[in-house]
Enzyme design. Structure first.
Site, PDB file in Angstrom:
ATOM      1  N   ARG A 145       0.813  -1.226   0.000  1.00 57.25           N
ATOM      2  CA  ARG A 145       0.000   0.000   0.000  1.00 57.25           C
ATOM      3  C   ARG A 145       0.839   1.265   0.000  1.00 57.25           C
ATOM      4  O   ARG A 145       0.470   2.276  -0.549  1.00 57.25           O
ATOM      5  CB  ARG A 145      -0.926   0.002   1.214  1.00 57.25           C
ATOM      6  CG  ARG A 145      -2.318  -0.445   0.817  1.00 57.25           C
ATOM      7  CD  ARG A 145      -3.259  -0.322   1.944  1.00 57.25           C
ATOM      8  NE  ARG A 145      -2.815  -1.118   3.078  1.00 57.25           N
ATOM      9  CZ  ARG A 145      -3.469  -1.201   4.221  1.00 57.25           C
ATOM     10  NH1 ARG A 145      -4.570  -0.511   4.392  1.00 57.25           N
ATOM     11  NH2 ARG A 145      -3.050  -1.940   5.195  1.00 57.25           N
ATOM     12  N   ASP A 181      -6.041 -24.365  -0.524  1.00 65.94           N
ATOM     13  CA  ASP A 181      -6.068 -24.874   0.842  1.00 65.94           C
ATOM     14  C   ASP A 181      -4.714 -25.535   1.005  1.00 65.94           C
ATOM     15  O   ASP A 181      -4.461 -26.594   0.414  1.00 65.94           O
ATOM     16  CB  ASP A 181      -7.190 -25.902   1.021  1.00 65.94           C
ATOM     17  CG  ASP A 181      -7.245 -26.428   2.445  1.00 65.94           C
ATOM     18  OD1 ASP A 181      -6.164 -26.685   3.021  1.00 65.94           O
ATOM     19  OD2 ASP A 181      -8.341 -26.578   2.993  1.00 65.94           O
ATOM     20  N   HIS A 182      -3.818 -24.906   1.754  1.00 63.15           N
ATOM     21  CA  HIS A 182      -2.432 -25.380   1.709  1.00 63.15           C
ATOM     22  C   HIS A 182      -2.285 -26.806   2.226  1.00 63.15           C
ATOM     23  O   HIS A 182      -1.298 -27.476   1.937  1.00 63.15           O
ATOM     24  CB  HIS A 182      -1.476 -24.399   2.407  1.00 63.15           C
ATOM     25  CG  HIS A 182      -1.528 -24.436   3.897  1.00 63.15           C
ATOM     26  ND1 HIS A 182      -2.480 -23.796   4.636  1.00 63.15           N
ATOM     27  CD2 HIS A 182      -0.726 -25.049   4.800  1.00 63.15           C
ATOM     28  CE1 HIS A 182      -2.253 -23.999   5.925  1.00 63.15           C
ATOM     29  NE2 HIS A 182      -1.209 -24.753   6.057  1.00 63.15           N
ATOM     30  N   LYS A 187       0.372 -30.534   1.010  1.00 58.33           N
ATOM     31  CA  LYS A 187       1.320 -31.294   1.846  1.00 58.33           C
ATOM     32  C   LYS A 187       1.541 -32.670   1.207  1.00 58.33           C
ATOM     33  O   LYS A 187       0.583 -33.323   0.796  1.00 58.33           O
ATOM     34  CB  LYS A 187       0.783 -31.430   3.271  1.00 58.33           C
ATOM     35  CG  LYS A 187       0.723 -30.066   3.988  1.00 58.33           C
ATOM     36  CD  LYS A 187       0.352 -30.204   5.449  1.00 58.33           C
ATOM     37  CE  LYS A 187       0.031 -28.854   6.047  1.00 58.33           C
ATOM     38  NZ  LYS A 187       1.061 -28.284   6.887  1.00 58.33           N
ATOM     39  N   GLU A 205      -2.123 -27.618  17.429  1.00 60.08           N
ATOM     40  CA  GLU A 205      -1.092 -26.588  17.294  1.00 60.08           C
ATOM     41  C   GLU A 205      -0.639 -26.144  18.673  1.00 60.08           C
ATOM     42  O   GLU A 205      -1.419 -26.187  19.628  1.00 60.08           O
ATOM     43  CB  GLU A 205      -1.656 -25.372  16.567  1.00 60.08           C
ATOM     44  CG  GLU A 205      -2.126 -25.677  15.151  1.00 60.08           C
ATOM     45  CD  GLU A 205      -2.499 -24.403  14.425  1.00 60.08           C
ATOM     46  OE1 GLU A 205      -1.603 -23.807  13.824  1.00 60.08           O
ATOM     47  OE2 GLU A 205      -3.669 -23.992  14.493  1.00 60.08           O
ATOM     48  N   HIS A 248      -9.482 -27.052   6.096  1.00 60.35           N
ATOM     49  CA  HIS A 248      -8.461 -28.099   6.174  1.00 60.35           C
ATOM     50  C   HIS A 248      -9.019 -29.460   6.618  1.00 60.35           C
ATOM     51  O   HIS A 248      -8.773 -30.471   5.982  1.00 60.35           O
ATOM     52  CB  HIS A 248      -7.346 -27.704   7.149  1.00 60.35           C
ATOM     53  CG  HIS A 248      -6.713 -26.370   6.850  1.00 60.35           C
ATOM     54  ND1 HIS A 248      -6.483 -25.919   5.576  1.00 60.35           N
ATOM     55  CD2 HIS A 248      -6.266 -25.385   7.668  1.00 60.35           C
ATOM     56  CE1 HIS A 248      -5.910 -24.730   5.622  1.00 60.35           C
ATOM     57  NE2 HIS A 248      -5.776 -24.380   6.886  1.00 60.35           N
ATOM     58  N   LYS A 271      -5.694 -24.674  19.277  1.00 63.81           N
ATOM     59  CA  LYS A 271      -4.451 -23.912  19.474  1.00 63.81           C
ATOM     60  C   LYS A 271      -3.979 -24.110  20.910  1.00 63.81           C
ATOM     61  O   LYS A 271      -4.769 -24.431  21.797  1.00 63.81           O
ATOM     62  CB  LYS A 271      -4.715 -22.428  19.222  1.00 63.81           C
ATOM     63  CG  LYS A 271      -5.149 -22.164  17.776  1.00 63.81           C
ATOM     64  CD  LYS A 271      -4.453 -20.965  17.195  1.00 63.81           C
ATOM     65  CE  LYS A 271      -4.872 -20.688  15.783  1.00 63.81           C
ATOM     66  NZ  LYS A 271      -3.926 -21.177  14.770  1.00 63.81           N
TER      67      LYS A 271
HETATM   68  C1  BG6 Z   1      -4.059 -21.677   8.639  1.00 58.95           C
HETATM   69  C2  BG6 Z   1      -4.826 -21.132   9.823  1.00 58.95           C
HETATM   70  O1  BG6 Z   1      -4.922 -21.901   7.557  1.00 58.95           O
HETATM   71  O2  BG6 Z   1      -3.438 -22.889   8.997  1.00 58.95           O
HETATM   72  C3  BG6 Z   1      -3.898 -20.946  11.011  1.00 58.95           C
HETATM   73  O3  BG6 Z   1      -5.428 -19.903   9.477  1.00 58.95           O
HETATM   74  C4  BG6 Z   1      -3.138 -22.224  11.307  1.00 58.95           C
HETATM   75  O4  BG6 Z   1      -4.627 -20.528  12.161  1.00 58.95           O
HETATM   76  C5  BG6 Z   1      -2.491 -22.774  10.042  1.00 58.95           C
HETATM   77  O5  BG6 Z   1      -2.164 -21.927  12.279  1.00 58.95           O
HETATM   78  C6  BG6 Z   1      -1.901 -24.146  10.287  1.00 58.95           C
HETATM   79  O6  BG6 Z   1      -1.156 -24.558   9.174  1.00 58.95           O
HETATM   80  P1  BG6 Z   1       0.041 -25.560   9.340  1.00 58.95           P
HETATM   81  O7  BG6 Z   1       0.452 -25.896   7.940  1.00 58.95           O
HETATM   82  O8  BG6 Z   1       1.101 -24.864  10.120  1.00 58.95           O
HETATM   83  O9  BG6 Z   1      -0.507 -26.746  10.092  1.00 58.95           O
END
Ligand code: BG6
Length: 487
Positions: free
Chosen positions: A46, A175-176, A180, A214, A238, A337
């Protein structure tokens, strides 16, 4: 092989996601030679100040997020030469956008990727400006980050806004977790090994657990997180995606349409949780101060700096899939968490043998379990009963067949974002989410939230560093089962 040269514009280029995940992922792709020096990386910020200081910011971020053996000074320099930061305030008008247009016009023919690493509420505005500047060429694709929306309705609004300018084929919803390696291995495991697929149903499987725990807390994302909570942040995307991969039928082919169609069928078959069922089959938790190893960590409200919040930082759910394959097989989902340790695991617990030929003196029989671990390390384990060789008497003992990827692949380093970004560059949407999946997932999540809001219960409290509230243990213990890890 190298992918075709591309330009990638990252909106929110100075933000956390860009610096922590996207830039290191792009660097790793460059390091392994997956794309050429003709590519350009255009992070937008920005403020002019951020653009001027971008090279320094990026160098610091790469140092911080890459391992020492990945960080190669000469290569970092070459990588940085591909980076053209640009000032764009998304909500401002043409003057800002003209700069971006000028940057891109140098290679008009080149394939274009627009990555939305900004708040979903402004995806639509960004697309509108891109269109107005004539920047959406035929090869353009847009990558959108979760959370798509806050509920089904807002997700539809966001998806509609983007769909005004991009076709469904051009939209990559990321969706990461799907990037994996072990998650993709789950498909390989299921669909290439006859021993599993023959047993993959209600006849042989007792239940499934999917847990993502986490240790981190709010990580400076209080504003976002308090409005979202664990159900929206983790389960809607996820965990449900993992559930789909475990439960789906074999796709006819491994292309995007076939995979997405099978995942969608699973989401459609999820038994709705409404009214009293929500009370019975879901648990919400929120952490209070506790010990993490030697450290004392504050509770959620203290981190948030607010006297009260009903936002859940933990959720456990018993889900059922109403179809032929999964009838009466519970899927227990759990995430939170500030739990005891960081792990992500899928546990497939098989049924007990139908008849016991050994008497009780041999020890308890443990049912077979297939444990697919995504984090912190990636491995697959199959537990089975064997004769205890160290005993002269007949005793039985559970042992594991262990497939540890770090043994087989010495330099094994998985980076979900790298994998997915290269898939976008290669025009391969198989690991991205179709709009119908987003809608359907929200369709299952919305009534749960509605019921929570209606009853206005505070979440159950759990100590940071524990495995979550005791109600989560009860949820599974009441069915005569227990969480595989912790709990
Ligand atoms: C994200 C969430 O999509 O995934 C986070 O918004 C979370 O809150 C994270 O910590 C966890 O990803 P990973 O790959 O570290 O398990």
């Amino acid at each position: 092989a190298k992918v075709e040269a591309f330009d990638i514009v990252i909106f929110g280029g100075c933000g956390d996601l860009s610096l922590r995940k996207l830039m290191p992922a792009l660097y790793r792709g460059y390091l392994e030679g997956s794309y050429s020096d003709d590519c350009r990386i255009v992070p937008t910020c920005r403020n002019k100040k951020d653009v001027d200081g971008f090279t320094t910011t990026l160098t610091v971020a790469l140092k911080q997020h890459l391992s020492a053996d990945e960080y190669n000074e000469a290569l970092v320099e070459k990588f940085i030469a591909l980076v053209r930061p640009c000032v764009v305030d998304i909500t401002k008008h043409d003057k800002h956008w003209q700069g971006l247009a000028d940057t891109l016009s140098a290679a008009d023919h080149q394939s274009r990727i627009f990555y939305m690493a900004v708040a979903p509420a402004i995806y639509g505005v960004a697309c509108k400006h891109l269109s107005k500047q004539g920047l959406i060429n035929d090869s353009a694709r847009v990558v959108v980050e979760k959370p798509i929306g806050y509920d089904g309705k807002t997700a539809a609004q966001i998806n509609d806004a983007v769909a005004e300018f991009f076709t469904e084929q051009q939209i990559y919803r990321i969706d990461h977790y799907l990037g994996k390696e072990t998650v993709q291995n789950l498909m390989a495991l299921r669909f290439t090994n006859v021993i599993f697929e023959q047993l993959w149903d209600a006849k042989s499987i007792d239940h499934v657990q999917i847990s993502i725990s986490e240790t981190v807390g709010l990580e400076g994302r209080a504003g976002f997180y308090d409005g979202a909570g664990a159900l929206r942040d983790m389960v809607q995307n996820h965990l449900l995606q993992l559930l789909c991969l475990v439960a789906m039928e074999s796709p006819n082919k491994l292309d995007a349409n076939s995979i997405r169609a099978e995942k969608l069928k699973v989401l459609e078959a999820l038994r709705p949780l409404v009214g009293e069922d929500v009370e019975k089959h879901t648990v919400r938790g929120q952490y209070v101060a506790g010990a993490h190893g030697d450290d004392l960590v504050p509770g959620y409200l203290e981190e948030l700096g607010a006297p009260h919040s009903n936002t859940e930082t933990f959720v456990a759910i018993k889900a059922q899939i109403d179809n032929w394959r999964w009838s009466k097989v519970p899927f227990y989902l759990r995430t939170g968490k500030r739990l005891r340790s960081r792990s992500a695991e899928i546990v497939i617990q098989f049924k007990d043998v139908s008849h016991h030929v050994y008497d009780d003196s041999v020890g308890a029989l443990a049912p077979n379990k297939l444990i697919i671990r995504l984090q912190p390390n990636e491995n697959i384990k199959l537990t089975m009963m064997t004769k205890d060789l160290s005993s002269l008497e007949t005793k039985l003992k559970p042992v594991s067949l262990n497939l540890d990827f770090s043994d087989t692949y010495e330099d094994f380093k998985s980076d979900a974002y790298k994998r997915l970004l290269l898939d976008v560059a290669a025009n391969n949407p198989a690991l991205f989410i179709h709009r119908d999946e987003v809608d359907c997932a929200w369709g299952w999540i919305d009534p749960i939230i509605e019921q929570w809001v209606k009853t206005d219960h505070s979440p159950d409290l759990y100590r940071a560093g524990s495995w979550g509230p005791s109600a989560a243990d009860k949820l599974i213990l009441d069915d005569g089962r227990r969480w595989y890890c912790g709990g």
